[in-house]
Each structure stands twice: as C-alpha cells, then as structure tokens.
Design a protein around this motif. Structure first.
Motif, PDB file in Angstrom:
ATOM      1  N   HIS A  59       0.913  -1.180   0.016  1.00 54.61           N
ATOM      2  CA  HIS A  59       0.240  -0.003   0.112  1.00 54.61           C
ATOM      3  C   HIS A  59       0.994   1.233   0.076  1.00 54.61           C
ATOM      4  CE1 HIS A  59       0.776  -0.749   4.491  1.00 54.61           C
ATOM      5  NE2 HIS A  59       0.610   0.372   4.306  1.00 54.61           N
ATOM      6  N   GLY A  83       0.110   6.514  -4.322  1.00 56.77           N
ATOM      7  CA  GLY A  83      -1.117   5.960  -3.799  1.00 56.77           C
ATOM      8  C   GLY A  83      -1.144   5.843  -2.205  1.00 56.77           C
ATOM      9  N   LEU A 132      -5.499  -1.138  -3.000  1.00 56.79           N
ATOM     10  CA  LEU A 132      -4.274  -0.714  -3.818  1.00 56.79           C
ATOM     11  C   LEU A 132      -3.683  -1.874  -4.673  1.00 56.79           C
ATOM     12  CD1 LEU A 132      -2.718   1.828  -1.217  1.00 56.79           C
ATOM     13  CD2 LEU A 132      -3.536   2.432  -3.725  1.00 56.79           C
ATOM     14  N   ALA A 134      -0.269  -3.012  -4.485  1.00 56.24           N
ATOM     15  CA  ALA A 134       1.141  -2.250  -5.054  1.00 56.24           C
ATOM     16  C   ALA A 134       2.356  -3.202  -5.012  1.00 56.24           C
ATOM     17  CB  ALA A 134       1.496  -1.248  -4.172  1.00 56.24           C
ATOM     18  N   VAL A 141      -6.299   1.279  -9.439  1.00 53.09           N
ATOM     19  CA  VAL A 141      -6.848   2.167  -8.199  1.00 53.09           C
ATOM     20  C   VAL A 141      -7.881   3.177  -8.628  1.00 53.09           C
ATOM     21  CG1 VAL A 141      -5.772   3.479  -6.155  1.00 53.09           C
ATOM     22  CG2 VAL A 141      -4.516   1.740  -7.290  1.00 53.09           C
ATOM     23  N   GLN A 145      -7.746   7.714  -4.226  1.00 50.49           N
ATOM     24  CA  GLN A 145      -6.652   7.029  -3.316  1.00 50.49           C
ATOM     25  C   GLN A 145      -5.240   7.407  -4.047  1.00 50.49           C
ATOM     26  OE1 GLN A 145      -8.548   2.671  -2.693  1.00 50.49           O
ATOM     27  NE2 GLN A 145      -6.810   3.156  -1.261  1.00 50.49           N
TER      28      GLN A 145
END
Length: 361
Positions: A59, A83, A132, A134, A141, A145
């Motif tokens: 995240h 993000g 997310l 990530a 996304v 965010q």
C-alpha cells in the motif's frame, strides 16, 4: 502482469502471473515504480483470517499513470502519482469537512459485486489489500486514493509518503499541531517514528526526545534531528523524560502499540499534555487512572493516518523534501526486486534496517 500473491493467510508471498482489468469509472491504471514494505501488510497477510485470499498486498505506491477511466478528470497518462490506503468517497459529511481520513463510505473506492474484479488468476478474483495491491507491476486504483506529485520527486522516496510519511509527519503537524518550543517524545524509532521526528523538527519542537531499545535506531534518530535519546532497556524512560523536560512532556507519540509502553507515555506527560496512539499491536490494552488524567488535564488520542488529507499533505511533503526540509533518503536501507518480498520483510528484523522498497519489477 507479475504480482506478489498471498495464497492463504500465513502462507507467505509468491510471485505469480495474474490478469489486471482495464480502468472503469473513476479508476486509474498505474505502472508501479516503487512500493514500500510496511509491516501492516505483513501483519494482515500473516494473521488476518477475515481478509479475502488470494490477495495482492502493498500500500505504499509510487508510479506513472498509463490509463484512466472515462470518469477521471484529474489525472492524465504520464502523471507521476503516489497511492495511499486512505480510502475516501469524497462526498460524505466527514470528507466534506476536511476529514477524509475518517470517511464514512470507504467502500465507494471499490468495485461492487455486479462489476468484474480488478484482478484475477485463472478466472478467480484476487483481492487487493487496502484497495491498492502495490506489490505488482501495475495497480488499478480508484482516483481518490491517488495524488499527483512533481516529476522530479524520486519514486522510492515518494512511495514512503503514502503511509509512513502521512502517518508519522502528519500526527505531529496535523493531529497534535505541535508549536515551536513545545516538547515532543517519540516512542519507537522505526520508519514511522522517524517521520515523527521529521514532523517535530519542521514544527520547531524542543526538546525532541526519542525512546527505543535499539542503539542503531537511536543513532539514526539523532541524525534526523532528535535532541535527546533514551534507551528504555537501560534506564527508566519516564524518569528520563521528566528530567529532560523539567517535569513532563507536552506531546508523547507512541509508535509501538504495547500497553505497558502506552502507560509509560501517560506517565511522561506534563500538565495539559497529550498522548497520541499511532502504533497498533493486536490484543494490547492499557490501564488508565481517570482521576490522574483529569487532574493533569491530559488527553489520549487515537490517530489514523496522521489525520492526513491525501491531496493536501502529500504535495506539501514533496515540496518539503525537494527543499531539503524533510528527510526521506536516510530511511531507505534497501531496494529490492519484486521476487524478494519475503527476504525484504525478514531483513526488517535487523534494527539497522529502517525501510525496504521494491524498485525492480
């Protein structure tokens, strides 16, 4: 694309090929350039049996926009973005009063059951941690965010702002609103705690006292601007803080989340001082003497994401970094590849390692 998938809670992190959908509505597709390893992802992936799996976590995201959904008006292809796990609808009462970190309809950032999943593996949905996901080559996304940042901001440092920076710096500047000359105690000198030191330095706090049990972390805190350090494995931290401050601190920030440590935090406060609870350790409780709290006119505040407003605070922190006022370079101990997440988390057990960031995808 390649992504790090948690197949079952407690099952570890494995690189797999999964499918990612095209953006719809207010979604943005991002090529991930950096993703920080936060212990929150490790905790959820290892222990939260209520979290859907398989899942992609991660995240702390920084990257470049490659596609936008038809309802997106605030991002274009090529934008550099950060993000954050702050999920907010943008139209509830809290969002409309500058409290998006307390959004009442966070699920508005996710697809509903009638829409195809964003991520799939062999036709089966793959969940996204905090909306997310990530730890992957790409992330799909909701635009709420994401925040646009200056192109000159390096991606590894930018990624750290999405969680640790917002939280640690924000709790000092936004929640506590520390003023010049007020005394600050930072309990826990990990990555988020060092961001707290950043915030205290920017606010003009004095003294800035950092407490930890690891000499390596305390030495780094001094490099970030702490005026005093206390090794709580060697001395009574409450007595040390009272001696340094001449009676008690104005602000104590707990980044550890252990009940006994929080109780010590209360005992460190001077008259009118506040304790801010940032760190979380599941199952921990603390004992509070209500009468003493009343007589001391003290407060205890639970804090989420440093009371951060994503599109206000991250650009501000980027400007501070580019102006040399916010330290981020010294936080990055290691840069790793996407296939090294397991080893990266293992390295975080070393007190000399502050933050690990994926930069090779």
């Amino acid at each position: 694309m390649k992504a790090v998938v948690v197949r079952e809670i407690g099952g570890g992190f494995d690189v797999e090929d999964i499918a990612i959908d095209d953006p719809i509505g207010q979604e943005v597709l991002v090529e991930v350039k950096a993703s920080g390893l936060c212990r929150t992802d490790l905790s959820v992936a290892g222990h939260r049996h209520d979290h859907p799996v398989p899942a992609v976590f991660g995240h702390e995201l920084a990257g470049i926009v490659t596609k936008v959904g038809p309802e997106v008006s605030d991002f274009t292809v090529g934008d550099h973005v950060v993000g954050s796990l702050i999920q907010f609808c943008g139209h509830c009462a809290n969002c409309l009063t500058d409290r998006s970190f307390q959004c009442l309809q966070r699920e508005a950032t996710l697809r509903n059951a009638d829409q195809p999943p964003r991520l799939t593996r062999d036709g089966t949905e793959v969940a996204q941690g905090f909306g997310l996901g990530a730890f992957a080559q790409q992330a799909l996304v909701h635009s709420n965010q994401l925040v646009k940042i200056a192109d000159e901001m390096p991606f590894p440092q930018a990624a750290l702002l999405g969680c640790g920076g917002l939280t640690g710096t924000g709790v000092v500047l936004n929640t506590a609103r520390v003023r010049p000359g007020e005394s600050v105690v930072i309990v826990g000198a990990g990555g988020v705690g060092l961001n707290g030191v950043n915030g205290a330095v920017i606010a003009g706090a004095s003294p800035i006292i950092v407490i930890d049990v690891a000499r390596e972390k305390l030495d780094k805190a001094l490099a970030f601007g702490a005026t005093h350090t206390v090794n709580s494995a060697e001395v009574d931290p409450v007595a040390a803080v009272k001696e340094i401050t001449g009676g008690g601190a104005d602000h104590v920030f707990d980044f550890v989340g252990i009940g006994k440590v929080q109780e010590q935090g209360i005992a460190m406060l001077g008259k009118g001082g506040g304790l801010y609870l940032v760190g979380v350790t599941p199952g921990q409780t603390m004992n509070v003497d209500g009468r003493a709290l009343l007589q001391g006119q003290n407060s205890i505040t639970g804090v989420h994401m440093g009371s951060g407003v994503l599109r206000r605070d991250v650009p501000r922190y980027v400007d501070m970094y580019l102006a040399g006022k916010l330290q981020l370079d010294g936080m990055i101990s290691k840069e790793i590849g996407l296939d090294e997440v397991e080893a990266g988390y293992e390295s975080l057990k070393d007190p000399a390692v502050t933050r690990v960031v994926i930069t090779r995808f």
